[in-house]
Design an enzyme around this catalytic site. Structure first.
Site, mmCIF file in Angstrom:
data_model
loop_
_atom_site.group_PDB
_atom_site.id
_atom_site.type_symbol
_atom_site.label_atom_id
_atom_site.label_comp_id
_atom_site.label_asym_id
_atom_site.label_seq_id
_atom_site.Cartn_x
_atom_site.Cartn_y
_atom_site.Cartn_z
ATOM 1 N N ARG A 110 48.114 42.690 29.245
ATOM 2 C CA ARG A 110 48.965 43.706 29.866
ATOM 3 C C ARG A 110 49.838 43.174 30.997
ATOM 4 O O ARG A 110 50.714 43.858 31.495
ATOM 5 C CB ARG A 110 48.075 44.870 30.363
ATOM 6 C CG ARG A 110 47.479 45.679 29.238
ATOM 7 C CD ARG A 110 46.340 46.585 29.703
ATOM 8 N NE ARG A 110 45.079 45.842 29.861
ATOM 9 C CZ ARG A 110 43.921 46.386 30.260
ATOM 10 N NH1 ARG A 110 43.870 47.665 30.565
ATOM 11 N NH2 ARG A 110 42.827 45.654 30.370
ATOM 12 N N ASN B 138 61.090 24.135 77.094
ATOM 13 C CA ASN B 138 62.145 24.955 76.511
ATOM 14 C C ASN B 138 62.809 24.184 75.386
ATOM 15 O O ASN B 138 63.360 23.106 75.603
ATOM 16 C CB ASN B 138 63.191 25.338 77.566
ATOM 17 C CG ASN B 138 64.198 26.309 76.975
ATOM 18 O OD1 ASN B 138 63.949 27.500 76.884
ATOM 19 N ND2 ASN B 138 65.323 25.777 76.519
HETATM 20 C C1 UD1 Z 1 36.748 46.631 32.657
HETATM 21 C C2 UD1 Z 1 35.606 47.634 32.378
HETATM 22 C C3 UD1 Z 1 36.023 49.006 32.919
HETATM 23 C C4 UD1 Z 1 36.324 48.887 34.401
HETATM 24 C C5 UD1 Z 1 37.347 47.781 34.699
HETATM 25 C C6 UD1 Z 1 37.399 47.524 36.188
HETATM 26 C C7 UD1 Z 1 34.482 46.972 30.285
HETATM 27 C C8 UD1 Z 1 34.325 47.251 28.861
HETATM 28 N N1 UD1 Z 1 35.369 47.732 30.954
HETATM 29 O O1 UD1 Z 1 37.889 47.118 31.960
HETATM 30 O O2 UD1 Z 1 35.001 49.952 32.683
HETATM 31 O O3 UD1 Z 1 36.796 50.111 34.904
HETATM 32 O O4 UD1 Z 1 36.958 46.544 34.059
HETATM 33 O O5 UD1 Z 1 38.453 46.674 36.544
HETATM 34 O O6 UD1 Z 1 33.805 46.118 30.815
HETATM 35 N N2 UD1 Z 1 37.100 39.225 30.400
HETATM 36 C C9 UD1 Z 1 36.469 38.097 29.928
HETATM 37 N N3 UD1 Z 1 36.256 37.980 28.574
HETATM 38 C C10 UD1 Z 1 36.602 38.951 27.703
HETATM 39 C C11 UD1 Z 1 37.228 40.111 28.212
HETATM 40 C C12 UD1 Z 1 37.454 40.224 29.564
HETATM 41 O O7 UD1 Z 1 36.133 37.201 30.682
HETATM 42 O O8 UD1 Z 1 36.349 38.770 26.510
HETATM 43 C C13 UD1 Z 1 37.324 39.325 31.844
HETATM 44 C C14 UD1 Z 1 38.793 39.468 32.217
HETATM 45 O O9 UD1 Z 1 39.353 38.199 32.440
HETATM 46 C C15 UD1 Z 1 38.738 40.296 33.494
HETATM 47 C C16 UD1 Z 1 37.454 41.106 33.335
HETATM 48 O O10 UD1 Z 1 36.701 40.477 32.330
HETATM 49 O O11 UD1 Z 1 38.617 39.466 34.633
HETATM 50 C C17 UD1 Z 1 37.742 42.543 32.918
HETATM 51 O O12 UD1 Z 1 38.422 42.534 31.680
HETATM 52 P P1 UD1 Z 1 39.609 43.537 31.385
HETATM 53 O O13 UD1 Z 1 40.084 43.304 30.005
HETATM 54 O O14 UD1 Z 1 40.585 43.553 32.462
HETATM 55 O O15 UD1 Z 1 38.781 44.914 31.360
HETATM 56 P P2 UD1 Z 1 39.284 46.310 31.829
HETATM 57 O O16 UD1 Z 1 40.049 46.941 30.725
HETATM 58 O O17 UD1 Z 1 39.944 46.209 33.128
HETATM 59 MG MG MG Z 2 40.691 44.686 34.205
#
Ligand code: UD1
Ligand code: MG
Length: 429
Positions: free
Chosen positions: A17, A346
């Site tokens: 995103r 200065n």
């Molecule tokens: C996640 C939470 C959501 C919460 C939000 C808070 C889940 C399913 N959802 O959603 O409930 O409100 O964070 O910010 O956990 N990442 C990995 N490996 C992956 C996927 C993600 O390391 O396979 C890491 C991303 O780099 C990131 C974090 O996990 O740092 C969160 O992932 P992201 O995809 O941003 O989850 P959100 O949709 O924000």
């Molecule tokens: Mg997130």
């Protein structure tokens, strides 16, 4: 040291995103990658180990964090937050104590907050604890579903939520603490989400509740700490929140930012009471400013700058790795690099310390009470003695020190001859 605590930081996601090639956690917030904010706050708890879960762009993330005391766990394919933590099992499962999970994209969280969270979690004897926040615009974050008695039941992702669930403003911050055993056992049971195909860490919470384990959900008092960065506009909002926080902290210490929204002050900069920072000033990391100083407008203080009490730096003045002694002034259009100024010096308009000869950097010393006139160039290495005067427009060559009380002028600078002597010389001719 919290010797029964390990911290895992999720940082493997692509950050789709953000619409950017750069791994999300390397996007810069206030001059530092997002992940660095999280690692540095986490490290303040002195955990047993900090593990970074890396995947997308992992070589870049590893390189960016190489000087921090962290270990790396690789998640080759990004199959969700639950899958990411599961990848850490080989190294972290079976240890005593607790695992705190932080998100590399939730950078405004403070060490003090997670320290309190950890202490509460231990006291409550819960299998898991989660930090929640109530936001005006919960956007794409996971919603907290509570039962009729207000207890946490499950967390539903915005994309999986129905209309009434979407209206809930209490969100999952993505910050959790689990008992080590509860976490890794729980991860063995979760299944891929039907809509997204991802394994959700939040499903471990749901399963723990369903099996009668104690799970506590604590609301955070400052919701900005829970801001998650998923889009560039989230990043912009976090930037503003962090700026406000920094200005607020300095204000509490008696420092005035005339316009915080146009002032950049890095984290960790110290400023003494009674100092005023005028708009459009940039103060980078590793800068220390005393009491009653004046900075800006349009000042640029870079790493290694020290202003002692009552010093003032004005418009279009850049300072790097230099100290201005008490009451010293550099008010207009100057560059001071690798320079030490004594007290009450200065520095006139347009003064330059030429510190770089094309190969290496050299130092300049300007002693107490010296007066450096407008447009002077001091070619380093050079010393200007106590109470000396360098007349406007002079160029002082490298190594040609100006003695205490001496007055020099010209290009290259030479001692000025007092008027009487000059007349006598002219009469002799
Ligand atoms: C996640 C939470 C959501 C919460 C939000 C808070 C889940 C399913 N959802 O959603 O409930 O409100 O964070 O910010 O956990 N990442 C990995 N490996 C992956 C996927 C993600 O390391 O396979 C890491 C991303 O780099 C990131 C974090 O996990 O740092 C969160 O992932 P992201 O995809 O941003 O989850 P959100 O949709 O924000
Ligand atoms: Mg997130």
């Amino acid at each position: 040291m919290a010797s029964d605590l390990d911290i895992l930081i999720l940082a493997a996601g692509r950050g789709t995103r953000m619409k950017s090639d750069l791994p999300k956690v390397l996007h810069s917030l206030h001059g530092q990658p997002l992940i660095q904010h999280v690692v540095e706050e986490g490290a303040l708890l002195k955990p047993r180990e900090i593990g970074l879960i890396v995947g997308h762009g992992r070589d870049l993330v590893k390189a960016a964090m190489k000087s921090h005391a962290v270990s790396f766990v690789t998640q080759k394919e990004q199959k969700g937050t639950g899958h990411a933590i599961k990848c850490s099992a080989r190294r972290f499962a079976g240890r005593s104590g607790h695992i705190m999970v932080l998100s590399g994209d939730v950078p405004l969280l403070r060490a003090a907050t997670i320290r309190t969270f950890y202490q509460r979690h231990k006291r409550s004897k819960a299998a898991a604890s989660v930090i929640t926040a109530t936001l005006e615009h919960p956007g794409s974050l996971g919603r907290i579903i509570r039962d009729g008695r207000g207890r946490l039941e499950r967390i539903v992702e915005a994309r999986d939520a129905d209309f009434s669930e979407l209206a809930i403003r209490e969100i999952n911050s993505g910050i959790y603490i689990f008992k080590n055993e509860a976490l890794y056992e729980g991860l063995r049971k979760i299944k891929a989400n039907k809509n997204s195909g991802e394994f959700y860490l939040t499903d471990v919470i749901k399963d723990l509740v369903a099996s009668g384990e104690k799970v506590s959900a604590t609301a955070i008092s400052d919701p900005t700490e829970a801001m998650g960065i998923n889009t560039l506009s989230d990043l912009e909002a976090a930037q503003q929140a962090l700026r406000k926080r920094i200005a607020f902290e300095h204000a509490a210490a008696g420092v005035e930012f005339v316009d915080p929204s146009s002032t950049f002050v890095a984290k960790g900069v110290t400023i003494g009471a009674g100092s005023v920072v005028w708009p459009f000033s940039v103060i980078m990391g590793d800068v220390n400013i005393g009491a009653r100083c004046r900075i800006g407008p349009f000042a640029h203080l870079r790493e290694g700058t020290v202003l002692e009490d009552g010093a003032a730096v004005g418009n279009f003045v850049e300072i790097k790795n230099s100290t201005l002694g008490k009451g010293s002034l550099a008010l207009h259009l100057s560059y001071l690099g690798d320079t030490t100024l004594g007290r009450d010096v200065n520095v006139g308009a347009g003064v330059i310390t030429a510190n770089f000869d094309g190969e290496s950097k050299h130092v300049t010393n300007i002693q107490d009470g010296a007066f450096v006139g407008s447009g002077v160039v001091l070619v380093a290495p050079v010393d200007v003695g106590k109470g000396a005067v360098v007349a406007a427009g002079a160029v002082v060559p490298a190594g040609q020190d100006v003695g205490a009380g001496q007055r020099v002028a010209g290009v290259p600078a030479k001692p000025m001859v007092p008027k009487k002597k000059r007349k006598k010389r002219e009469q002799k001719k």
